[in-house]
Design an enzyme around this catalytic site. Structure first.
Site, PDB file in Angstrom:
ATOM      1  N   ARG A 135      12.372   0.690  -8.086  1.00  0.00           N
ATOM      2  CA  ARG A 135      13.677   1.228  -7.714  1.00  0.00           C
ATOM      3  C   ARG A 135      13.989   0.800  -6.285  1.00  0.00           C
ATOM      4  NH1 ARG A 135      14.811   1.584 -12.213  1.00  0.00           N
ATOM      5  NH2 ARG A 135      15.614   3.359 -13.406  1.00  0.00           N
ATOM      6  N   GLU A 185      23.034  -0.413  -5.910  1.00  0.00           N
ATOM      7  CA  GLU A 185      23.427  -1.405  -6.917  1.00  0.00           C
ATOM      8  C   GLU A 185      24.811  -1.101  -7.505  1.00  0.00           C
ATOM      9  OE1 GLU A 185      20.312  -1.469  -9.825  1.00  0.00           O
ATOM     10  OE2 GLU A 185      18.792  -2.083  -8.383  1.00  0.00           O
ATOM     11  N   HIS A 238      18.802  -6.953 -11.010  1.00  0.00           N
ATOM     12  CA  HIS A 238      18.170  -5.896 -11.808  1.00  0.00           C
ATOM     13  C   HIS A 238      18.050  -6.316 -13.276  1.00  0.00           C
ATOM     14  CE1 HIS A 238      17.456  -1.268 -12.038  1.00  0.00           C
ATOM     15  NE2 HIS A 238      16.626  -1.937 -12.816  1.00  0.00           N
TER      16      HIS A 238
END
Length: 324
Positions: free
Chosen positions: A236, A265, A283
């Site tokens: 994360r 993000e 990601h």
């Protein structure tokens, strides 16, 4: 589920058709993220909704949403990480939360090793060099190597262990940092992340998000890692103090970074984008058709199992489920 009852659920964000179509075939599905007025939709249907299919950052699944859904029984989250869900609050209210562990472990671990290799050997930069015609002028400069590196894994859970297993094939020494020593693990354990950073030159973070891990890789850790240090993050984005990382990269306190996740993000700091010596991915750790379909299937299976009276398949620790 009985023949006379079709439970109503909310989808908080878009899912692959593979999973969404199955949900629509079994439940009455309300697409909250598509509603022009989400508050109005919740006022209209909230009293009937018993389940949530959650994924992405479209809607925060927390006490405010729980208040609007007084009959909510279960939240099925799309992803092994569930920091978008206030699972502790769900547990206090008797709401079960499930996630999608295991089915994405190998995919993310593969990506972690690919990102490590890409960062160490500068693979994206080399590709750009060739495409720009610069090889015609002179060879690409020598890079650092994976040889002689020592790796510290931050968060030795399912994915962390899969990463470590792959690193063993490269013949690299492995250490790990986590909340506690794991009795069945032979790797060296460090209760202090700073001390581990001092003894290794490569950190791979697969730690989950949340308050307990927020900014645990900070300026002190990066300084301890040293000028040959490389940081790879597939866990994360909040685990790393992004501002401290940028400063460390600019000052050459560390050598480089390979990042698949970020603090905010999909917004990535311009300073990172401008750096040619880092590798940045949007990601995509679990982003293969194969793995995302398996994740979607497990989300569906959790909801179907719950509303069939069999309980969840993969309840998270904050909402443990004990079969009666």
């Amino acid at each position: 589920m009985t023949a006379n009852e079709t439970p109503e659920i909310i989808m908080t964000g878009p899912l692959m058709a593979y999973a969404a179509d199955q949900l629509r075939a079994r439940f009455t599905v309300h697409e909250l993220w598509n509603a022009p007025d989400r508050a109005a939709m919740l006022r209209e249907i909230g009293g009937r909704v018993r389940g949530v299919a959650g994924g992405g950052a479209h809607v925060r699944i927390d006490g405010a949403l729980f208040d609007a859904l007084p009959k909510l029984e279960m939240v099925a989250n799309f992803g092994v990480g569930y920091d978008n869900v206030d699972a502790a609050e769900a547990g206090r209210r008797g709401i079960v939360v499930s996630n999608t562990p295991d089915v994405l472990t190998d995919e993310v671990a593969d990506l972690a090793l690919g990102l490590l290799l890409a960062t160490v050997r500068q693979l994206p930069q080399v590709d750009r060099y060739l495409r720009a015609g610069k090889w015609l002028e002179k060879p690409y400069p020598l890079t650092t190597s994976l040889r002689t590196r020592k790796v510290g894994i931050v968060g030795l859970g399912r994915i962390g262990k899969a990463v470590a297993h792959r690193l063993e094939a490269f013949g690299l020494p492995i250490a790990y940092h986590g909340r506690s020593r794991q009795a069945d693990v032979a790797y060296r354990y460090y209760p202090s992340l700073v001390e581990m950073a001092q003894d290794v030159d490569t950190l791979i973070s697969v730690a989950p998000g949340g308050a307990a891990t927020h900014h645990m890789i900070n300026a002190e850790v990066l300084k301890a890692l040293g000028p040959n240090g490389i940081v790879v993050n597939v866990g994360r984005g909040t685990v790393i103090d992004e501002r401290a990382l940028i400063e460390a990269l600019e000052a050459k306190t560390i050598l480089s970074a390979g990042l698949d996740v970020f603090e905010d993000e999909p917004r990535v700091p311009a300073e990172l984008i401008a750096m040619d010596h880092v590798v940045l991915l949007p990601h995509v750790g679990s982003a293969s058709v194969h793995t995302r379909e398996q994740m979607g299937q497990l989300l569906v299976d959790n909801l179907v199992s719950w509303f069939s009276g069999k309980g969840p398949l993969t309840a998270v620790p904050e909402t443990p489920w004990k079969k009666a």
